[in-house]
Motif scaffolding. Structure first.
Motif, PDB file in Angstrom:
ATOM      1  N   UNK A 221      61.254  37.530 131.451  1.00 35.71           N
ATOM      2  CA  UNK A 221      61.627  38.789 132.108  1.00 35.71           C
ATOM      3  C   UNK A 221      62.153  39.791 131.098  1.00 35.71           C
ATOM      4  N   UNK A 222      62.929  39.321 130.139  1.00 35.50           N
ATOM      5  CA  UNK A 222      63.442  40.216 129.096  1.00 35.50           C
ATOM      6  C   UNK A 222      62.300  40.871 128.337  1.00 35.50           C
ATOM      7  N   UNK A 223      61.255  40.092 128.052  1.00 31.68           N
ATOM      8  CA  UNK A 223      60.092  40.643 127.347  1.00 31.68           C
ATOM      9  C   UNK A 223      59.369  41.670 128.211  1.00 31.68           C
ATOM     10  N   UNK A 224      59.175  41.346 129.471  1.00 30.79           N
ATOM     11  CA  UNK A 224      58.437  42.236 130.381  1.00 30.79           C
ATOM     12  C   UNK A 224      59.176  43.538 130.626  1.00 30.79           C
ATOM     13  N   UNK A 225      60.503  43.449 130.741  1.00 33.18           N
ATOM     14  CA  UNK A 225      61.298  44.652 131.013  1.00 33.18           C
ATOM     15  C   UNK A 225      61.770  45.347 129.741  1.00 33.18           C
ATOM     16  N   UNK A 226      61.464  44.711 128.591  1.00 32.33           N
ATOM     17  CA  UNK A 226      61.839  45.257 127.280  1.00 32.33           C
ATOM     18  C   UNK A 226      63.352  45.450 127.156  1.00 32.33           C
TER      19      UNK A 226
END
Length: 283
Positions: A21-26
């Motif tokens: 999720x951190x990667x997807x939401x940057x």
């Protein structure tokens, strides 16, 4: 509650992984954790079970998921409506019974656009029950429907009577129609009562439907007879694709326009109703 918390919760519910999720939401993994923790504190419940295999929803998290989705849908719809109405002086929401939308759509919308060029319009076709609920919730301004609820907060006006005729896929007398070759279309309680009075022997048909369009498709493929709007099927009758069943009674279904009483002096709604009444007068 912040929308960032909600969006992060919904993303984790899909990925089952804080890092993903951190990667997807940057954003950072710690930001994901802090947002979820803040949301859990706000709701006073645990939403995820963290483990080596990722993050899975708790029973409380699963219950909250549908509310979170609804909140996001409502928020996105609000943004869309606000942006689409930015260049207009307002927006009106109208809906009609599915069975009669085709009869009103073009003339009514063209008339509204001509009378109110600076008003945005959203249109739907729906069932009476849903339209009543939408009116009460304030999500709909005007409904044209078969079966209004006589709520104290509603203004209800009779528009016209829709004529329903029994049609068959071949020339037929009413005496040849039976439970096996007849499709009963139960439009409204009013229609069912009239049908029961006029044709009690056909009431318990082998096949029943809730929409005339459905019965038309069935008749084309399987044959038989059913009640359908005369106006809707005029061309089919003229082209002899369908035939009016001889000596079958015509059943009329009242059509109403409904809106909230508090809007009876609303200039936009009054203008839209005026256009509608002018169309009815010319039909």
């Amino acid at each position: 509650m912040k929308l960032d918390w909600l969006n992060t919760f919904l993303d984790v519910s899909e990925t089952h992984n804080f890092n993903r999720t951190a990667e997807r939401l940057r954003i950072t993994q710690s930001t994901v954790s802090s947002r979820i923790r803040a949301l859990e504190d706000e709701l006073d419940m645990q939403l995820f079970i963290r483990g080596r295999g990722g993050a899975s929803l708790t029973p409380e998290g699963k219950k909250f998921l549908k509310y979170a989705n609804n909140i996001r849908i409502s928020w996105n719809q609000a943004l869309k409506d606000m942006k689409s109405s930015h260049d207009f002086n307002g927006k009106i929401y109208i809906s009609t019974q599915m069975s009669i939308w085709e009869q009103l759509a073009n003339e009514w919308l063209i008339g509204i656009r001509q009378a109110l060029p600076n008003i945005a319009i959203h249109v739907e076709a729906d069932y009476s029950k849903n339209m009543v609920d939408e009116l009460l919730a304030g999500h709909l301004d005007i409904a044209v429907l078969y079966a209004p609820d006589y709520e104290p907060s509603f203004e209800i006006e009779h528009l016209f009577d829709e004529s329903f005729v029994m049609l068959a896929t071949e020339p037929m007398h009413i005496s040849k129609v039976n439970r096996d070759n007849y499709v009963f279309v139960g439009l409204t309680d009013y229609f069912k009562e009239r049908h029961s009075e006029l044709l009690p022997h056909l009431q318990p048909a082998a096949l029943t439907m809730g929409l005339s369009i459905m019965s038309l498709e069935y008749l084309k493929k399987n044959g038989g007879a059913a009640y359908v709007s005369r106006r809707h099927t005029r061309r089919m009758i003229e082209n002899q694709e369908l035939y009016i069943v001889e000596d079958a009674p015509v059943i009329t279904q009242p059509v109403f326009v409904t809106y909230l009483s508090k809007n009876r002096h609303n200039l936009v709604i009054n203008e839209v109703l005026k256009v509608l009444h002018n169309i009815m007068g010319s039909m």
